[in-house]
Design an enzyme around this catalytic site. Structure first.
Site, PDB file in Angstrom:
ATOM      1  CE1 TYR A 148      -6.328   3.072  -1.274  1.00  0.00           C
ATOM      2  CE2 TYR A 148      -4.107   3.403   0.317  1.00  0.00           C
ATOM      3  CZ  TYR A 148      -5.325   2.666  -0.449  1.00  0.00           C
ATOM      4  OH  TYR A 148      -5.117   1.351  -1.121  1.00  0.00           O
ATOM      5  CG  ASP A 191      -8.134   4.619  -4.442  1.00  0.00           C
ATOM      6  OD1 ASP A 191      -8.977   4.482  -4.284  1.00  0.00           O
ATOM      7  OD2 ASP A 191      -7.454   3.998  -5.466  1.00  0.00           O
ATOM      8  CB  CYS A 238     -23.159   4.512 -12.507  1.00  0.00           C
ATOM      9  SG  CYS A 238     -21.880   5.592 -13.271  1.00  0.00           S
ATOM     10  CD  GLU A 256      -2.902  -1.385   0.215  1.00  0.00           C
ATOM     11  OE1 GLU A 256      -3.193   0.311  -0.779  1.00  0.00           O
ATOM     12  OE2 GLU A 256      -3.766  -1.428  -0.302  1.00  0.00           O
ATOM     13  CE1 TYR A 283       5.568  12.647  -4.592  1.00  0.00           C
ATOM     14  CE2 TYR A 283       5.203  11.164  -6.001  1.00  0.00           C
ATOM     15  CZ  TYR A 283       4.948  12.365  -5.114  1.00  0.00           C
ATOM     16  OH  TYR A 283       3.708  12.570  -5.864  1.00  0.00           O
TER      17      TYR A 283
END
Length: 367
Positions: free
Chosen positions: A125, A143, A213, A42, A87
């Site tokens: 998250y 997310d 939807c 994750e 990152y």
DNA sequence: AAGCCGGGGTT
DNA sequence: AACCCAGGCTT
């Protein structure tokens, strides 16, 4: 209508779970969803696509199979495995959190989303994702995929980047999370976003929840979700110095609290527009490396795009001036500098732009 | 709330 | 070239 009634009424949840069970991809972290595997995956998957993560995940868990082995490792070794994934604060926080789990939790993972979110690098998250996938807690994991899916499904035209909009979707979703299969619920939404409800050209024909939807019924999939316009990225010009001393080059390590912290680089200086002369390179010698060197040539230029700016780096070849003393200030920071041969590059974590410079050096010296 | 943080895939 | 991605942290 209370939450229980809602869940019984939500036929789309059942169809989503069935679809996920049939269509989910085989992924390394899904074969054995231990807390450690789920956590590592994750973190790596933050802002990073599945295909990019897979090889990094394989290497990472092979090198650091458990929390205790991760916490007992030097951060530079962790960065080396992370090199290229980007990152880098994620890697530093991962290492930090492993230390917290070892020292404060007896090496046992916290099991609830609330407790998980207290660890460095775990936000709302990731806490929801680990809690639901590894521990079966019925909490949402919202997310980018999830926001897109439900902006369309519920026909939400508010700007999706706003925290208010995200919280609206998260709280509404909390009323639907499957108590029996929260893992399949959250992963099903994300898998749907990745494979079917894509940013462009969604494959609505294959969607298990197209019935109900709003975007599908009103042909709004191209307009939803609505995003905030992004500001343009500035461009910077840099000079870098590749200083040779015999068969070794000079490199330095960034401080851990700066951009790309812990990664190695060549001495460089930002050049103001209109001041793009080799005199600027002299400043590198004076201010950064603290010893004398002379320019002996130019390797060429490399370009690189970061998240929030772009750079062009002109790379100069330099030679160490024998007979000049290394200054005291350089000696004090000796742990953060090194003379290395190009063969030793593999042992140091470099950022992508520096790796491009190394490729440039090799190609020029070869020809 | 806005800015910062990498890199790669897609269109 | 612009947009997006299994976000989180800092200010």
């Amino acid at each position: 209508m209370n939450d229980l009634d809602k869940k019984q009424d939500a036929a789309w949840v059942r169809r989503l779970l069935e679809w996920y069970d049939t269509n989910k991809r085989i992924l390394p972290w899904r074969s054995s969803p231990t807390p450690y595997f789920v956590w590592i995956s994750e973190i790596m998957l933050q802002q990073t696509q599945v295909d990019t993560v897979i090889p990094y995940f394989e290497r990472f868990v092979q090198r650091f199979p458990t929390v205790s082995e991760l916490s007992g490792t030097d951060i530079e070794d962790v960065l080396k495995v992370w090199q290229g994934l980007g990152y880098y604060a994620r890697a530093r926080n991962l290492h930090k959190a492993a230390g917290v789990i070892s020292d404060n939790h007896n090496g046992i993972f916290p099991e609830s989303a609330v407790e998980l979110q207290k660890l460095p690098g775990i936000g709302e998250y990731t806490a929801g994702a680990v809690a639901s996938i590894a521990f079966g807690e019925a909490v949402p994991a919202v997310d980018g995929n999830c926001l897109r899916v439900f902006a369309r499904f519920w026909g939400i035209s508010d700007v999706i980047d706003e925290p208010k909009t995200k919280e609206c979707i998260r709280s509404r979703l909390a009323g639907y999370v499957s108590e029996g299969n929260p893992s399949g619920f959250n992963q099903g939404i994300m898998e749907l976003g990745a494979l079917v409800c894509r940013p462009t050209n969604p494959d609505c024909g294959q969607c298990p929840i197209k019935s109900g939807c709003m975007a599908y019924e009103k042909s709004l999939t191209a307009v939803l979700p609505v995003r905030k316009p992004k500001s343009s990225v500035p461009h910077r010009t840099l000079f870098a110095a590749v200083v040779w001393r015999d068969d070794k080059v000079f490199v330095m390590r960034r401080e851990y609290d700066e951009m790309l912290g812990g990664l190695w680089r060549f001495p460089n200086v930002t050049v103001k527009p209109g001041d793009e002369t080799s005199e600027s390179l002299g400043k590198i010698v004076e201010e950064q490396i603290s010893f004398r060197a002379r320019i002996t040539g130019k390797y060429g230029q490399i370009n690189h795009a970061y998240t929030h700016f772009k750079v062009s780096i002109t790379v100069f070849r330099c030679e160490f001036n024998e007979g000049t003393a290394i200054s005291s200030e350089l000696r004090e920071t000796l742990v953060n500098v090194a003379w290395i041969s190009l063969e030793d590059v593999e042992e140091y974590p470099f950022d992508k732009a520096s790796l491009k410079i190394i490729d440039l050096i090799r190609s020029v010296d070869f020809s």
